[in-house]
Design a protein around this motif. Structure first.
Motif, PDB file in Angstrom:
ATOM      1  N   PRO A 227       0.784  -1.235   0.000  1.00 39.09           N
ATOM      2  CA  PRO A 227       0.000   0.000   0.000  1.00 39.09           C
ATOM      3  C   PRO A 227       0.817   1.286   0.000  1.00 39.09           C
ATOM      4  O   PRO A 227       0.240   2.376  -0.023  1.00 39.09           O
ATOM      5  N   ARG A 228       2.147   1.192   0.003  1.00 35.00           N
ATOM      6  CA  ARG A 228       2.949   2.399  -0.178  1.00 35.00           C
ATOM      7  C   ARG A 228       2.760   2.975  -1.583  1.00 35.00           C
ATOM      8  O   ARG A 228       3.021   4.155  -1.816  1.00 35.00           O
ATOM      9  N   PHE A 229       2.306   2.141  -2.496  1.00 34.23           N
ATOM     10  CA  PHE A 229       2.156   2.529  -3.895  1.00 34.23           C
ATOM     11  C   PHE A 229       0.679   2.526  -4.270  1.00 34.23           C
ATOM     12  O   PHE A 229      -0.113   1.762  -3.708  1.00 34.23           O
ATOM     13  N   SER A 230       0.327   3.363  -5.219  1.00 35.42           N
ATOM     14  CA  SER A 230      -1.074   3.444  -5.633  1.00 35.42           C
ATOM     15  C   SER A 230      -1.152   3.708  -7.134  1.00 35.42           C
ATOM     16  O   SER A 230      -0.132   3.919  -7.804  1.00 35.42           O
ATOM     17  N   TYR A 231      -2.367   3.728  -7.643  1.00 36.72           N
ATOM     18  CA  TYR A 231      -2.572   3.927  -9.079  1.00 36.72           C
ATOM     19  C   TYR A 231      -3.982   4.445  -9.315  1.00 36.72           C
ATOM     20  O   TYR A 231      -4.895   4.250  -8.498  1.00 36.72           O
ATOM     21  N   CYS A 232      -4.149   5.113 -10.439  1.00 39.72           N
ATOM     22  CA  CYS A 232      -5.478   5.491 -10.911  1.00 39.72           C
ATOM     23  C   CYS A 232      -5.591   5.077 -12.370  1.00 39.72           C
ATOM     24  O   CYS A 232      -4.590   4.742 -13.024  1.00 39.72           O
ATOM     25  N   LEU A 233      -6.813   5.088 -12.862  1.00 43.33           N
ATOM     26  CA  LEU A 233      -7.061   4.646 -14.229  1.00 43.33           C
ATOM     27  C   LEU A 233      -8.046   5.568 -14.922  1.00 43.33           C
ATOM     28  O   LEU A 233      -8.756   6.341 -14.278  1.00 43.33           O
ATOM     29  N   TYR A 234      -8.086   5.419 -16.240  1.00 43.87           N
ATOM     30  CA  TYR A 234      -9.241   5.865 -17.004  1.00 43.87           C
ATOM     31  C   TYR A 234      -9.828   4.621 -17.644  1.00 43.87           C
ATOM     32  O   TYR A 234      -9.136   3.892 -18.376  1.00 43.87           O
ATOM     33  N   VAL A 235     -11.106   4.380 -17.353  1.00 43.47           N
ATOM     34  CA  VAL A 235     -11.813   3.207 -17.867  1.00 43.47           C
ATOM     35  C   VAL A 235     -12.916   3.702 -18.798  1.00 43.47           C
ATOM     36  O   VAL A 235     -13.822   4.403 -18.358  1.00 43.47           O
ATOM     37  N   PRO A 236     -12.843   3.387 -20.092  1.00 44.07           N
ATOM     38  CA  PRO A 236     -13.812   3.953 -21.045  1.00 44.07           C
ATOM     39  C   PRO A 236     -15.229   3.467 -20.804  1.00 44.07           C
ATOM     40  O   PRO A 236     -15.461   2.411 -20.204  1.00 44.07           O
ATOM     41  N   ARG A 237     -16.183   4.257 -21.281  1.00 48.37           N
ATOM     42  CA  ARG A 237     -17.607   3.953 -21.062  1.00 48.37           C
ATOM     43  C   ARG A 237     -18.013   2.618 -21.665  1.00 48.37           C
ATOM     44  O   ARG A 237     -18.896   1.940 -21.153  1.00 48.37           O
ATOM     45  N   ARG A 238     -17.361   2.223 -22.767  1.00 54.62           N
ATOM     46  CA  ARG A 238     -17.729   0.970 -23.441  1.00 54.62           C
ATOM     47  C   ARG A 238     -17.120  -0.261 -22.775  1.00 54.62           C
ATOM     48  O   ARG A 238     -17.379  -1.392 -23.215  1.00 54.62           O
ATOM     49  N   HIS A 239     -16.332  -0.078 -21.744  1.00 53.51           N
ATOM     50  CA  HIS A 239     -15.652  -1.211 -21.114  1.00 53.51           C
ATOM     51  C   HIS A 239     -16.682  -2.179 -20.541  1.00 53.51           C
ATOM     52  O   HIS A 239     -17.633  -1.784 -19.858  1.00 53.51           O
ATOM     53  N   SER A 240     -16.483  -3.479 -20.817  1.00 51.78           N
ATOM     54  CA  SER A 240     -17.431  -4.492 -20.343  1.00 51.78           C
ATOM     55  C   SER A 240     -16.690  -5.808 -20.161  1.00 51.78           C
ATOM     56  O   SER A 240     -15.563  -5.981 -20.633  1.00 51.78           O
ATOM     57  N   PRO A 241     -17.341  -6.780 -19.480  1.00 50.69           N
ATOM     58  CA  PRO A 241     -16.701  -8.081 -19.291  1.00 50.69           C
ATOM     59  C   PRO A 241     -16.812  -8.984 -20.507  1.00 50.69           C
ATOM     60  O   PRO A 241     -16.283 -10.102 -20.493  1.00 50.69           O
ATOM     61  N   ASP A 242     -17.478  -8.525 -21.541  1.00 52.40           N
ATOM     62  CA  ASP A 242     -17.724  -9.356 -22.716  1.00 52.40           C
ATOM     63  C   ASP A 242     -16.648  -9.138 -23.778  1.00 52.40           C
ATOM     64  O   ASP A 242     -16.089  -8.054 -23.914  1.00 52.40           O
ATOM     65  N   GLY A 243     -16.388 -10.175 -24.553  1.00 57.90           N
ATOM     66  CA  GLY A 243     -15.446 -10.051 -25.652  1.00 57.90           C
ATOM     67  C   GLY A 243     -13.998 -10.102 -25.198  1.00 57.90           C
ATOM     68  O   GLY A 243     -13.693 -10.376 -24.027  1.00 57.90           O
ATOM     69  N   PRO A 244     -13.092  -9.810 -26.122  1.00 60.03           N
ATOM     70  CA  PRO A 244     -11.663  -9.834 -25.765  1.00 60.03           C
ATOM     71  C   PRO A 244     -11.342  -8.776 -24.714  1.00 60.03           C
ATOM     72  O   PRO A 244     -12.007  -7.745 -24.634  1.00 60.03           O
ATOM     73  N   PRO A 245     -10.340  -9.014 -23.893  1.00 56.98           N
ATOM     74  CA  PRO A 245      -9.955  -8.008 -22.898  1.00 56.98           C
ATOM     75  C   PRO A 245      -9.463  -6.734 -23.573  1.00 56.98           C
ATOM     76  O   PRO A 245      -8.896  -6.761 -24.664  1.00 56.98           O
ATOM     77  N   SER A 246      -9.681  -5.607 -22.903  1.00 59.13           N
ATOM     78  CA  SER A 246      -9.279  -4.317 -23.442  1.00 59.13           C
ATOM     79  C   SER A 246      -7.758  -4.184 -23.451  1.00 59.13           C
ATOM     80  O   SER A 246      -7.078  -4.645 -22.532  1.00 59.13           O
ATOM     81  N   PRO A 247      -7.215  -3.506 -24.477  1.00 59.48           N
ATOM     82  CA  PRO A 247      -5.786  -3.193 -24.436  1.00 59.48           C
ATOM     83  C   PRO A 247      -5.474  -2.304 -23.236  1.00 59.48           C
ATOM     84  O   PRO A 247      -6.313  -1.517 -22.794  1.00 59.48           O
ATOM     85  N   LEU A 248      -4.267  -2.430 -22.723  1.00 57.70           N
ATOM     86  CA  LEU A 248      -3.833  -1.656 -21.569  1.00 57.70           C
ATOM     87  C   LEU A 248      -2.706  -0.722 -21.985  1.00 57.70           C
ATOM     88  O   LEU A 248      -1.711  -1.166 -22.574  1.00 57.70           O
ATOM     89  N   VAL A 249      -2.867   0.562 -21.676  1.00 59.66           N
ATOM     90  CA  VAL A 249      -1.829   1.569 -21.876  1.00 59.66           C
ATOM     91  C   VAL A 249      -1.391   2.055 -20.499  1.00 59.66           C
ATOM     92  O   VAL A 249      -2.237   2.375 -19.655  1.00 59.66           O
ATOM     93  N   ILE A 250      -0.096   2.111 -20.265  1.00 60.28           N
ATOM     94  CA  ILE A 250       0.444   2.573 -18.981  1.00 60.28           C
ATOM     95  C   ILE A 250       1.258   3.836 -19.226  1.00 60.28           C
ATOM     96  O   ILE A 250       2.124   3.859 -20.108  1.00 60.28           O
ATOM     97  N   ALA A 251       0.969   4.879 -18.472  1.00 52.57           N
ATOM     98  CA  ALA A 251       1.697   6.144 -18.566  1.00 52.57           C
ATOM     99  C   ALA A 251       2.345   6.421 -17.218  1.00 52.57           C
ATOM    100  O   ALA A 251       1.643   6.534 -16.205  1.00 52.57           O
ATOM    101  N   VAL A 252       3.667   6.538 -17.211  1.00 54.19           N
ATOM    102  CA  VAL A 252       4.428   6.685 -15.965  1.00 54.19           C
ATOM    103  C   VAL A 252       4.847   8.139 -15.774  1.00 54.19           C
ATOM    104  O   VAL A 252       5.396   8.765 -16.685  1.00 54.19           O
ATOM    105  N   HIS A 253       4.583   8.646 -14.596  1.00 56.39           N
ATOM    106  CA  HIS A 253       4.828  10.056 -14.272  1.00 56.39           C
ATOM    107  C   HIS A 253       6.307  10.395 -14.214  1.00 56.39           C
ATOM    108  O   HIS A 253       7.181   9.514 -14.126  1.00 56.39           O
TER     109      HIS A 253
END
Length: 282
Positions: free
Chosen positions: A38-64
């Motif tokens: 818990p010393r480390f944390s993260y936030c995300l942007y999750v698009p409105r169309r995101h759902s559990p159906d179909g192939p998993p969404s691509p992941l983009v990581i942006a490091v500060h």
């Protein structure tokens, strides 16, 4: 969401329509502490169309970078994530983890302290428990301190990357068996248990990006705490030195030099988005 303890992180689709907890799990999310540390944390942007159906969404990581403007970076990439229906992860590596004056350890992957690369991989595995994302390979962008982290992460985990964007690093690690970490790769196996494998980088789409006016040295340390000097006199020279070094080892890349931009992550983001979009489409 609920205050009741649960064995599994709740996903947006676990909650009924209109539940206020959904707003913390979609769009611009809250900052979440990493369960493993818990010393480390993260936030995300999750698009409105995101759902559990179909192939998993691509992941983009942006490091500060060093100033750790993690939510600002996330917000600047939010429209991109929505448009391309990818999940955006922005990790936070706080200052002071390796000591009261520590601001750099995450950039160097801190072989004598915490392993920032392993922390990021833990975040990737954790978000997959809550969101429907691809975890075997992801797209990684980092600027300034994040650019330092990104190219060193590629040395250790080339198999986890779908594309790599390295922006304006203040220090670079060259593929060089005559110099020790962080300047070179002579003792990588001692610190990390792996050796650098240039062949593993050769099929990786790589972007180097820098502002054409990024020649300032006000916050550019001529040497670090160990007395080690960077490859160049400024970030432009560093980027060119790293790119040439990789090219000597058969690693192809593109270099985007953005006119009228100094050391400004948001000034180079348009060409970063263009690069990422091309490889998300693949």
């Amino acid at each position: 969401m609920t205050d009741e303890p649960t064995q599994r992180p709740l996903s947006p689709w676990d909650l009924p329509t209109g539940h206020p907890g959904i707003t913390f799990l979609t769009g611009k999310t809250a900052l979440f502490a990493l369960a493993d540390d818990p010393r480390f944390s993260y936030c995300l942007y999750v698009p409105r169309r995101h759902s559990p159906d179909g192939p998993p969404s691509p992941l983009v990581i942006a490091v500060h970078g060093t100033r750790r403007r993690v939510e600002t970076v996330r917000d600047a990439m939010a429209d991109f994530a929505e448009r391309h229906n990818c999940v955006l992860l922005c990790p936070l590596f706080p200052a002071g983890i390796a000591g009261p004056n520590d601001v750099d350890s995450y950039k160097l992957l801190s072989p004598d302290g915490f392993r920032a690369d392993e922390v990021l991989l833990s975040m990737v595995e954790e978000i997959a428990l809550r969101w429907h994302v691809r975890t075997d390979r992801f797209h990684l962008h980092g600027f300034s301190g994040g650019g330092q982290f990104a190219h060193r992460f590629a040395y250790l985990h080339p198999d986890r990357l779908a594309s790599l964007s390295v922006g304006a690093p203040g220090r670079v690690t060259l593929i060089d068996p005559t110099k020790t970490w962080w300047q070179g790769t002579a003792d990588m196996e001692k610190h990390f248990g792996v050796q650098v494998d240039p062949a593993a980088l050769r099929d990786l789409p790589v972007q180097f990006v820098i502002g054409a006016q990024d020649t300032g040295t006000a916050d550019f340390a001529p040497v670090d705490s160990l007395g080690l000097a960077p490859a160049g006199r400024n970030r432009i020279e560093n980027v060119n030195a790293l790119r040439a070094n990789w090219q000597d080892h058969g690693v192809r890349s593109r270099l985007d030099t953005v006119a009228d931009v100094a050391h400004d992550q948001f000034g180079v983001l348009p060409v970063v988005r263009e690069f990422l979009a091309a490889h998300l489409a693949r």
